[in-house]
Design an enzyme around this catalytic site. Structure first.
Site, PDB file in Angstrom:
ATOM      1  N   ALA A  18      52.618   2.848  23.831  1.00  0.00           N
ATOM      2  CA  ALA A  18      51.393   2.899  24.631  1.00  0.00           C
ATOM      3  C   ALA A  18      50.353   3.715  23.874  1.00  0.00           C
ATOM      4  O   ALA A  18      50.692   4.457  22.953  1.00  0.00           O
ATOM      5  CB  ALA A  18      51.701   3.554  25.964  1.00  0.00           C
ATOM      6  N   GLY A  78      56.595   1.891  24.130  1.00  0.00           N
ATOM      7  CA  GLY A  78      56.153   0.627  24.718  1.00  0.00           C
ATOM      8  C   GLY A  78      56.281  -0.536  23.746  1.00  0.00           C
ATOM      9  O   GLY A  78      56.383  -1.696  24.167  1.00  0.00           O
ATOM     10  N   GLU A  87      59.756  -1.633  24.121  1.00  0.00           N
ATOM     11  CA  GLU A  87      59.879  -2.252  25.455  1.00  0.00           C
ATOM     12  C   GLU A  87      59.295  -3.667  25.450  1.00  0.00           C
ATOM     13  O   GLU A  87      59.846  -4.586  26.055  1.00  0.00           O
ATOM     14  CB  GLU A  87      59.176  -1.366  26.492  1.00  0.00           C
ATOM     15  CG  GLU A  87      59.916  -0.044  26.683  1.00  0.00           C
ATOM     16  CD  GLU A  87      59.189   0.906  27.607  1.00  0.00           C
ATOM     17  OE1 GLU A  87      58.019   1.236  27.321  1.00  0.00           O
ATOM     18  OE2 GLU A  87      59.768   1.308  28.628  1.00  0.00           O
ATOM     19  N   GLU A 105      59.531   8.706  24.008  1.00  0.00           N
ATOM     20  CA  GLU A 105      58.741   9.224  25.129  1.00  0.00           C
ATOM     21  C   GLU A 105      59.117  10.645  25.511  1.00  0.00           C
ATOM     22  O   GLU A 105      58.260  11.433  25.908  1.00  0.00           O
ATOM     23  CB  GLU A 105      58.884   8.302  26.350  1.00  0.00           C
ATOM     24  CG  GLU A 105      58.087   7.012  26.267  1.00  0.00           C
ATOM     25  CD  GLU A 105      58.830   5.893  25.560  1.00  0.00           C
ATOM     26  OE1 GLU A 105      59.835   6.171  24.881  1.00  0.00           O
ATOM     27  OE2 GLU A 105      58.400   4.732  25.674  1.00  0.00           O
TER      28      GLU A 105
HETATM   29  N1  CAA Z   1      48.803   6.238  20.755  1.00  0.00           N
HETATM   30  C1  CAA Z   1      47.623   6.639  20.268  1.00  0.00           C
HETATM   31  N2  CAA Z   1      47.446   7.090  19.005  1.00  0.00           N
HETATM   32  C2  CAA Z   1      48.528   7.139  18.209  1.00  0.00           C
HETATM   33  C3  CAA Z   1      49.801   6.738  18.655  1.00  0.00           C
HETATM   34  C4  CAA Z   1      49.917   6.264  19.984  1.00  0.00           C
HETATM   35  N3  CAA Z   1      51.092   5.837  20.488  1.00  0.00           N
HETATM   36  N4  CAA Z   1      50.693   6.902  17.653  1.00  0.00           N
HETATM   37  C5  CAA Z   1      49.992   7.371  16.607  1.00  0.00           C
HETATM   38  N5  CAA Z   1      48.687   7.516  16.936  1.00  0.00           N
HETATM   39  C6  CAA Z   1      47.588   7.939  16.056  1.00  0.00           C
HETATM   40  C7  CAA Z   1      47.752   9.348  15.506  1.00  0.00           C
HETATM   41  O1  CAA Z   1      47.210  10.308  16.387  1.00  0.00           O
HETATM   42  C8  CAA Z   1      46.990   9.253  14.199  1.00  0.00           C
HETATM   43  O2  CAA Z   1      45.612   9.358  14.512  1.00  0.00           O
HETATM   44  P1  CAA Z   1      44.568   9.991  13.450  1.00  0.00           P
HETATM   45  O3  CAA Z   1      44.632   9.116  12.245  1.00  0.00           O
HETATM   46  O4  CAA Z   1      43.298   9.962  14.186  1.00  0.00           O
HETATM   47  O5  CAA Z   1      45.093  11.394  13.184  1.00  0.00           O
HETATM   48  C9  CAA Z   1      47.243   7.826  13.743  1.00  0.00           C
HETATM   49  O6  CAA Z   1      47.653   7.110  14.910  1.00  0.00           O
HETATM   50  C10 CAA Z   1      48.330   7.694  12.705  1.00  0.00           C
HETATM   51  O7  CAA Z   1      49.498   8.356  13.176  1.00  0.00           O
HETATM   52  P2  CAA Z   1      50.407   9.219  12.189  1.00  0.00           P
HETATM   53  O8  CAA Z   1      49.564  10.188  11.445  1.00  0.00           O
HETATM   54  O9  CAA Z   1      51.527   9.780  12.996  1.00  0.00           O
HETATM   55  O10 CAA Z   1      50.907   8.080  11.186  1.00  0.00           O
HETATM   56  P3  CAA Z   1      52.334   7.877  10.517  1.00  0.00           P
HETATM   57  O11 CAA Z   1      52.206   6.651   9.698  1.00  0.00           O
HETATM   58  O12 CAA Z   1      52.811   9.139   9.881  1.00  0.00           O
HETATM   59  O13 CAA Z   1      53.331   7.599  11.736  1.00  0.00           O
HETATM   60  C11 CAA Z   1      54.101   6.575  13.791  1.00  0.00           C
HETATM   61  C12 CAA Z   1      53.181   6.465  12.536  1.00  0.00           C
HETATM   62  C13 CAA Z   1      55.561   6.612  13.334  1.00  0.00           C
HETATM   63  C14 CAA Z   1      53.834   5.404  14.649  1.00  0.00           C
HETATM   64  C15 CAA Z   1      53.784   7.904  14.524  1.00  0.00           C
HETATM   65  O14 CAA Z   1      52.392   7.975  14.744  1.00  0.00           O
HETATM   66  C16 CAA Z   1      54.444   8.042  15.886  1.00  0.00           C
HETATM   67  O15 CAA Z   1      55.600   8.421  15.955  1.00  0.00           O
HETATM   68  N6  CAA Z   1      53.672   7.786  16.955  1.00  0.00           N
HETATM   69  C17 CAA Z   1      54.074   8.070  18.317  1.00  0.00           C
HETATM   70  C18 CAA Z   1      54.984   7.051  18.891  1.00  0.00           C
HETATM   71  C19 CAA Z   1      55.271   7.361  20.320  1.00  0.00           C
HETATM   72  O16 CAA Z   1      55.493   8.489  20.733  1.00  0.00           O
HETATM   73  N7  CAA Z   1      55.280   6.295  21.109  1.00  0.00           N
HETATM   74  C20 CAA Z   1      55.564   6.369  22.512  1.00  0.00           C
HETATM   75  C21 CAA Z   1      54.276   6.332  23.246  1.00  0.00           C
HETATM   76  S1  CAA Z   1      54.530   6.547  24.950  1.00  0.00           S
HETATM   77  C22 CAA Z   1      54.934   5.000  25.529  1.00  0.00           C
HETATM   78  O17 CAA Z   1      54.986   4.059  24.804  1.00  0.00           O
HETATM   79  C23 CAA Z   1      55.173   5.012  27.006  1.00  0.00           C
HETATM   80  C24 CAA Z   1      55.537   3.737  27.577  1.00  0.00           C
HETATM   81  O18 CAA Z   1      56.689   3.524  27.887  1.00  0.00           O
HETATM   82  C25 CAA Z   1      54.557   2.741  27.907  1.00  0.00           C
END
Ligand code: CAA
Ligand code: NAI
Length: 648
Positions: free
Chosen positions: A61, A100, A103, A123
């Site tokens: 998400a 998500g 999912e 999450e």
């Molecule tokens: N939503 C919004 N922004 C996000 C994001 C997300 N899920 N994941 C990453 N970003 C943003 C970061 O803030 C970063 O922004 P900036 O460039 O402005 O700093 C940019 O994307 C790149 O992220 P990283 O610097 O972390 O890049 P990376 O290549 O090192 O890693 C990644 C990529 C592995 C996807 C890592 O960003 C990550 O682990 N993201 C989080 C994943 C996460 O927690 N997902 C669960 C979300 S909650 C959910 O999905 C609930 C549900 O059930 C619906």
């Protein structure tokens, strides 16, 4: 366009293109829902390949949306619609399918992936649980035991493991999309397999739940989300998917609105922003392969271990043979303990020792791309080290000091080429603690600063830039925190009451227990030095304790007493007697009031640090506290706290 569609014969290829990480934002959800409806009505489309543009599938998400109320269409409904589709949807996955994103993939009838794809439900790290069926579909696909590890314990299988678990149908090679389209063609016309949610859930043996609950609760260390993620999963297995989905969604929405989740989101974005500050993005870091470390004591050994862990070569310089042997044996035991705990292999440990060179004298520093000084905290000693380094190092070798308090400008005074000098302040134990304070002087060149950030990333650390002041960001706030804790004790509040309040807030130790562990003498000597310079520092209880020989655990007592070989603090009548001349009548203070006083003092110091330009932003101060000083992550940091309560 956030979602692109391409038609290849009878196959529709849907590509989520929402840089940087293809997050499922509102616009993506809307378009996916519309497409699921449209494809069912389109006789020319017989299967749908769903993929992500660029190097990953979907990172979940859009976390930035979590500060607002959820907006329709909701992800569970989008996934349910895709899952109900009359035609097969095939998720084609490279890179990360997270939260998500996973999912969404579980809502597809088939998943194909590259071997290096990565699947996770992270999450719980954001203080929430999966909110779109992850806790229900996953156990029905991979079984309860594996699902518990992924949902509640951060296990993250790659493509190869996902195939073994049955999470993906088949592995494919790049180029991914043509391979997925070929797969889609192969299933066109076949009966649809049961959807993930329709699959029968197998009841695990009864002890699985009890064991998992104990393990997950212990691993969560007080965080709310992991046990609740497990409960949602269990509920769905025991009461059916519909009941499970309902509990999952209500838990997700309730947790999403908590302070804990807001704090964790704040840190999520702060941590990412810290790695790439805007003014560093255009700069090229200098190549660093061999790093010299001068001083192999507590910090030097830890820094060397961190460098070796990251694959760098290290030259560790000490004063004499005995010190070299001590440092080597410290490093050998660090690696041995990592090997015993299964964190590294025998080969890794051997590789590290092979990349470690030790030396007496500075000759070997001539081969280093960077040298980090970690000798005694004494200006004259540090200056003599840099005088030698200035003589033997290449003019482009970056020179760094790990000083805790000394003004780096004084250390660099007289050094040829001051533009290559900066402070790199590691925290103890340096191979573990994530914080790296980066302290440029006015002369530090931008690419040298960028190299400091790059090194932090390579070491897996969080870099925070600090201006020059006494103690930089972290130790300055620590001093204020301790002083405020002592003020409370002087006002009659019990030592143990202060510690208990801060432990209940989430610190592993209270301020007095922490001082006993680290030793009271360093801060005492620091104050004595200030007094000898004529600064009007009144005596504090800690001064009386050190003068009475109570320097902490190492002397059998400080604020508390300690039995030999036992680190548990015991209330000390002797300590109370020693500090009595400075302490008022005993008084009770509620734990919350103690926390609020100490938080307010930290935030006030933080605001002063910001006003002086020492920290670039409030979030940086929170990162320092969380990653360097054990501030509870679920509370977000002192500046986050101040912002939420409106107090300073
Ligand atoms: N939503 C919004 N922004 C996000 C994001 C997300 N899920 N994941 C990453 N970003 C943003 C970061 O803030 C970063 O922004 P900036 O460039 O402005 O700093 C940019 O994307 C790149 O992220 P990283 O610097 O972390 O890049 P990376 O290549 O090192 O890693 C990644 C990529 C592995 C996807 C890592 O960003 C990550 O682990 N993201 C989080 C994943 C996460 O927690 N997902 C669960 C979300 S909650 C959910 O999905 C609930 C549900 O059930 C619906
Ligand atoms: P330490 O006393 O454990 O180690 C210092 C080492 O430097 C000793 O092994 C000594 O033999 C060596 N040394 C001294 N002079 C030398 C020289 N001229 N050439 C080569 N080696 C020399 O000290 P510690 O705790 O490792 O601290 C080192 C520096 O790191 C200090 O500046 C300290 O303020 C800073 N620091 C310490 C932290 C801590 O928690 N201990 C945390 C962060 C920074």
């Amino acid at each position: 366009m956030t979602v692109n569609v391409e038609i290849d014969g009878e196959i529709a290829i849907v590509t989520i293109e929402n840089p940087p990480v293809n997050a499922v934002s509102g616009a993506v959800r809307e378009r996916l829902l519309a497409l699921a409806v449209a494809f069912d009505d389109d006789p020319n489309v017989r299967a749908v390949v769903l993929t992500g543009a660029g190097k990953l599938f979907v990172a979940g998400a859009d976390i930035a949306e979590f500060d607002r109320p959820p907006e329709p269409p909701f992800l569970p409904d989008v996934i349910a619609r895709i899952e109900a589709s009359a035609k097969p949807w095939i998720a084609a996955i490279r890179g990360a399918a997270l939260g998500g994103g996973l999912e969404l993939a579980l809502g597809c009838r088939f998943r194909v992936a590259t071997a290096s794809a990565r699947f996770a439900l992270p999450e719980i790290n954001l203080g929430i649980i999966p909110g779109a069926g992850g806790t229900q579909r996953l156990p029905r696909v991979v079984g309860v035991t594996e699902a518990i590890r992924i949902v509640a314990e951060n296990h993250s299988p790659d493509g190869v493991e996902a195939l073994r678990l049955g999470l993906v149908y088949t592995l494919v090679d790049e180029p991914l999309v043509p391979a997925a389209v070929a797969f889609a063609r192969s299933v066109v016309g076949q009966a649809l397999p049961p959807s993930s949610i329709q699959r029968a859930a197998s009841m695990p043996p009864p002890d699985v739940w009890a064991e998992a609950e104990a393990r997950v609760t212990a691993g969560a260390r007080g965080a709310a989300a992991p046990p609740q993620a497990l409960q949602a999963l269990k509920h769905g297995i025991e009461h059916g998917a519909e009941a499970g989905l309902a509990l999952e969604r209500s838990t997700f929405l309730a947790l999403r609105a908590t302070e804990e989740a807001a704090a964790l989101r704040h840190l999520f974005f702060a941590e990412r922003a810290a790695l790439r500050p805007a003014d560093m993005r255009a700069l090229n870091p200098l190549p660093i392969e061999t790093v010299g470390v001068v001083g192999g004591g507590t910090m030097g050994s830890g820094i060397a271990a961190a460098l070796l862990n990251a694959g760098l070569s290290v030259v560790l310089i000490e004063q004499d043979e005995a010190a070299v042997l001590r440092a080597r044996s410290t490093l050998a035991s660090l690696f041995e303990s990592s090997r015993r705990r299964g964190l590294i292999s025998d080969d890794d440990a051997a590789g590290w020792m092979a990349r470690l060179e030790t030396a007496i004298g500075y000759g070997a520093a001539g081969r280093c791309d960077m040298v980090i000084e970690a000798v005694f905290e004494d200006l004259a000693v540090k200056r003599s080290v840099f005088a030698e380094l200035g003589r033997v190092c290449r003019p482009d070798t970056i020179l760094a000091t790990n000083t805790s308090y000394i003004d780096p400008r004084l250390i660099a005074d007289g050094l040829p080429g001051q533009e290559r000098f900066l402070g790199l302040h590691f925290f103890s134990p340096a191979q573990v603690m994530k914080l790296l304070e980066i302290v440029p002087t006015p002369e530090t060149a931008p690419d040298v600063l960028a190299t400091g950030y790059d090194l932090a990333c390579r070491l897996g650390k969080i870099p925070v830039r600090s201006g020059i002041c006494d103690g930089f960001i972290g130790n300055r706030i620590l001093r204020r925190y301790r002083a405020e804790a002592e003020t409370l004790v002087r006002g009659g509040v019990g030592i143990a009451a202060v510690d208990a309040a801060m432990r209940a807030f989430g610190f592993a130790m209270g301020p007095f227990e922490m001082q006993d562990m680290a030793g009271l003498d360093i801060a005492f000597l620091y104050r004595e030095a200030a007094r000898s310079r004529g600064e009007p520092l009144p005596d504090m209880p800690g001064d009386l304790l050190v003068r009475a020989g109570r320097k902490g655990q190492k002397t059998g007592g400080g604020w508390y007493d300690y039995a030999a070989g036992d680190r548990r603090p015991r209330p000390s009548a002797d300590a109370e007697r020693v500090i009595a001349p400075l302490v008022g009548a005993k008084t009770e203070m509620a734990g919350e009031a103690i926390v609020s006083r100490l938080m307010a003092s930290m935030a006030e110091e933080g605001h002063a640090i910001l006003a002086e330009g020492i920290a670039l932003g409030a979030a940086d101060i929170d990162l320092v506290e969380v990653h360097g000083y054990g501030f509870p992550r679920k509370c977000g940091g002192p500046m986050f706290q101040a912002g939420r309560t409106g107090k300073t």
